[in-house]
Design an enzyme around this catalytic site. Structure first.
Site, PDB file in Angstrom:
ATOM      1  N   LYS A  15      86.314  48.641 117.004  1.00  0.00           N
ATOM      2  CA  LYS A  15      86.236  47.942 115.717  1.00  0.00           C
ATOM      3  C   LYS A  15      87.198  46.739 115.637  1.00  0.00           C
ATOM      4  O   LYS A  15      88.113  46.598 116.457  1.00  0.00           O
ATOM      5  CB  LYS A  15      86.538  48.945 114.599  1.00  0.00           C
ATOM      6  CG  LYS A  15      85.503  50.061 114.480  1.00  0.00           C
ATOM      7  CD  LYS A  15      85.808  50.961 113.283  1.00  0.00           C
ATOM      8  CE  LYS A  15      84.757  52.046 113.118  1.00  0.00           C
ATOM      9  NZ  LYS A  15      84.973  52.841 111.887  1.00  0.00           N
ATOM     10  N   TYR A  55      75.134  51.126 109.089  1.00  0.00           N
ATOM     11  CA  TYR A  55      75.725  52.124 108.195  1.00  0.00           C
ATOM     12  C   TYR A  55      74.754  52.510 107.076  1.00  0.00           C
ATOM     13  O   TYR A  55      75.189  52.788 105.952  1.00  0.00           O
ATOM     14  CB  TYR A  55      77.027  51.591 107.601  1.00  0.00           C
ATOM     15  CG  TYR A  55      78.205  51.647 108.557  1.00  0.00           C
ATOM     16  CD1 TYR A  55      78.594  52.848 109.156  1.00  0.00           C
ATOM     17  CD2 TYR A  55      78.957  50.513 108.850  1.00  0.00           C
ATOM     18  CE1 TYR A  55      79.676  52.907 110.027  1.00  0.00           C
ATOM     19  CE2 TYR A  55      80.052  50.569 109.717  1.00  0.00           C
ATOM     20  CZ  TYR A  55      80.404  51.773 110.300  1.00  0.00           C
ATOM     21  OH  TYR A  55      81.480  51.842 111.151  1.00  0.00           O
ATOM     22  N   PHE A  63      83.075  53.929  99.401  1.00  0.00           N
ATOM     23  CA  PHE A  63      83.911  53.297 100.427  1.00  0.00           C
ATOM     24  C   PHE A  63      83.165  52.224 101.207  1.00  0.00           C
ATOM     25  O   PHE A  63      83.767  51.539 102.034  1.00  0.00           O
ATOM     26  CB  PHE A  63      84.526  54.338 101.375  1.00  0.00           C
ATOM     27  CG  PHE A  63      83.557  55.116 102.238  1.00  0.00           C
ATOM     28  CD1 PHE A  63      82.922  54.530 103.325  1.00  0.00           C
ATOM     29  CD2 PHE A  63      83.306  56.463 101.984  1.00  0.00           C
ATOM     30  CE1 PHE A  63      82.052  55.248 104.133  1.00  0.00           C
ATOM     31  CE2 PHE A  63      82.435  57.197 102.782  1.00  0.00           C
ATOM     32  CZ  PHE A  63      81.810  56.581 103.856  1.00  0.00           C
ATOM     33  N   ARG A  91      83.232  61.800 121.015  1.00  0.00           N
ATOM     34  CA  ARG A  91      83.781  62.158 119.697  1.00  0.00           C
ATOM     35  C   ARG A  91      85.079  62.951 119.845  1.00  0.00           C
ATOM     36  O   ARG A  91      85.993  62.818 119.030  1.00  0.00           O
ATOM     37  CB  ARG A  91      82.731  62.903 118.877  1.00  0.00           C
ATOM     38  CG  ARG A  91      81.609  61.947 118.452  1.00  0.00           C
ATOM     39  CD  ARG A  91      80.533  62.626 117.643  1.00  0.00           C
ATOM     40  NE  ARG A  91      80.978  63.008 116.323  1.00  0.00           N
ATOM     41  CZ  ARG A  91      81.100  62.176 115.287  1.00  0.00           C
ATOM     42  NH1 ARG A  91      80.855  60.878 115.456  1.00  0.00           N
ATOM     43  NH2 ARG A  91      81.480  62.607 114.114  1.00  0.00           N
ATOM     44  N   THR A  97      87.846  61.416 111.718  1.00  0.00           N
ATOM     45  CA  THR A  97      87.685  60.113 111.062  1.00  0.00           C
ATOM     46  C   THR A  97      88.998  59.528 110.561  1.00  0.00           C
ATOM     47  O   THR A  97      89.276  58.341 110.767  1.00  0.00           O
ATOM     48  CB  THR A  97      86.701  60.238 109.874  1.00  0.00           C
ATOM     49  OG1 THR A  97      85.447  60.699 110.370  1.00  0.00           O
ATOM     50  CG2 THR A  97      86.510  58.906 109.164  1.00  0.00           C
ATOM     51  N   ARG A 108      92.246  57.952 117.761  1.00  0.00           N
ATOM     52  CA  ARG A 108      92.679  57.745 116.378  1.00  0.00           C
ATOM     53  C   ARG A 108      94.004  58.455 116.107  1.00  0.00           C
ATOM     54  O   ARG A 108      94.872  57.929 115.398  1.00  0.00           O
ATOM     55  CB  ARG A 108      91.600  58.235 115.420  1.00  0.00           C
ATOM     56  CG  ARG A 108      90.350  57.363 115.406  1.00  0.00           C
ATOM     57  CD  ARG A 108      89.241  58.058 114.656  1.00  0.00           C
ATOM     58  NE  ARG A 108      88.044  57.242 114.470  1.00  0.00           N
ATOM     59  CZ  ARG A 108      86.852  57.757 114.178  1.00  0.00           C
ATOM     60  NH1 ARG A 108      86.701  59.063 114.036  1.00  0.00           N
ATOM     61  NH2 ARG A 108      85.813  56.963 114.023  1.00  0.00           N
ATOM     62  N   ASN A 118      89.921  52.750 111.651  1.00  0.00           N
ATOM     63  CA  ASN A 118      90.132  53.870 112.577  1.00  0.00           C
ATOM     64  C   ASN A 118      89.669  53.542 113.992  1.00  0.00           C
ATOM     65  O   ASN A 118      89.322  54.418 114.772  1.00  0.00           O
ATOM     66  CB  ASN A 118      89.467  55.136 112.031  1.00  0.00           C
ATOM     67  CG  ASN A 118      87.974  54.964 111.818  1.00  0.00           C
ATOM     68  OD1 ASN A 118      87.419  53.908 112.114  1.00  0.00           O
ATOM     69  ND2 ASN A 118      87.319  55.999 111.325  1.00  0.00           N
ATOM     70  N   HIS A 121      83.992  53.446 116.349  1.00  0.00           N
ATOM     71  CA  HIS A 121      82.831  54.187 115.856  1.00  0.00           C
ATOM     72  C   HIS A 121      82.118  54.766 117.064  1.00  0.00           C
ATOM     73  O   HIS A 121      82.005  54.095 118.094  1.00  0.00           O
ATOM     74  CB  HIS A 121      81.858  53.259 115.100  1.00  0.00           C
ATOM     75  CG  HIS A 121      80.518  53.890 114.917  1.00  0.00           C
ATOM     76  ND1 HIS A 121      80.230  54.726 113.864  1.00  0.00           N
ATOM     77  CD2 HIS A 121      79.390  53.861 115.692  1.00  0.00           C
ATOM     78  CE1 HIS A 121      78.981  55.175 113.989  1.00  0.00           C
ATOM     79  NE2 HIS A 121      78.455  54.657 115.083  1.00  0.00           N
ATOM     80  N   GLU A 132      71.079  53.627 116.828  1.00  0.00           N
ATOM     81  CA  GLU A 132      72.136  52.615 116.911  1.00  0.00           C
ATOM     82  C   GLU A 132      71.990  51.748 118.170  1.00  0.00           C
ATOM     83  O   GLU A 132      72.223  50.528 118.118  1.00  0.00           O
ATOM     84  CB  GLU A 132      73.506  53.302 116.883  1.00  0.00           C
ATOM     85  CG  GLU A 132      73.816  53.943 115.527  1.00  0.00           C
ATOM     86  CD  GLU A 132      75.017  54.863 115.540  1.00  0.00           C
ATOM     87  OE1 GLU A 132      75.304  55.469 114.480  1.00  0.00           O
ATOM     88  OE2 GLU A 132      75.679  55.013 116.590  1.00  0.00           O
TER      89      GLU A 132
END
Ligand code: CMP
Length: 141
Positions: A15, A55, A63, A91, A97, A108, A118, A121, A132
């Site tokens: 990100k 998203y 948010f 993950r 998250t 993270r 964070n 993704h 995606e």
């Protein structure tokens, strides 16, 4: 997935906070050292339409507006990773998250102190990975 099944793929975004902080190499090296393969990678700034599509399940959440501003506010690195059970493996490497709650040893947990900024993704299921990857790398479809 059995060892005879073809490897899975996951769509990962490094990100804008990670790019801004100079953490692209750190994040990529964790994936590479785990043994995952990078099948595609691009440095790109997300536009509003791609943010809303990527998203889609979050667009009505409180948010989302600040998340959209953050995700479209600077360049990111999008990649497709592959390997055995890559979705769950990635993950696990990325962590929970909220960076404040993520376990030490995860990306993270070690490097983020935020629920929004964070760093990474990662697709959360085979269905979302397919969707995606279609958005970010239609040529791989
Ligand atoms: P990501 O895995 O990209 O999926 C949705 C993103 O929304 C998530 O990472 C965070 O960046 C952000 N997010 C999720 N929950 C919250 C929250 N409660 N407050 C702010 N941002 C959030």
């Amino acid at each position: 997935m059995s060892s005879n099944s073809p490897d899975e793929r996951s769509l990962v975004l490094i990100k804008p906070d990670a790019v801004r902080r100079g953490l692209v190499g750190e994040v990529l090296s964790r994936f590479e050292r785990k043994g995952l393969r990078i099948d595609a990678m691009v440095h790109r700034t997300m536009d509003a339409a791609l943010a809303d599509a990527h998203y889609a399940e979050h667009v009505d959440k409180a948010f989302y507006p600040p998340l959209k501003d953050f995700m479209t506010g600077g360049p990111l690195v999008a990649l497709v990773l592959s390997g055995d059970q890559v979705i769950d493996v990635v993950r696990g490497l990325v962590g929970a998250t909220d960076g404040r709650r993520a376990a030490a040893g995860t990306i993270r947990g070690d490097l983020s102190l935020s629920n929004r900024e964070n760093l990474v993704h990662a697709s959360d299921s085979t269905d979302s990975a397919k969707r995606e990857i279609g958005l970010w790398f239609p040529e791989l479809g």
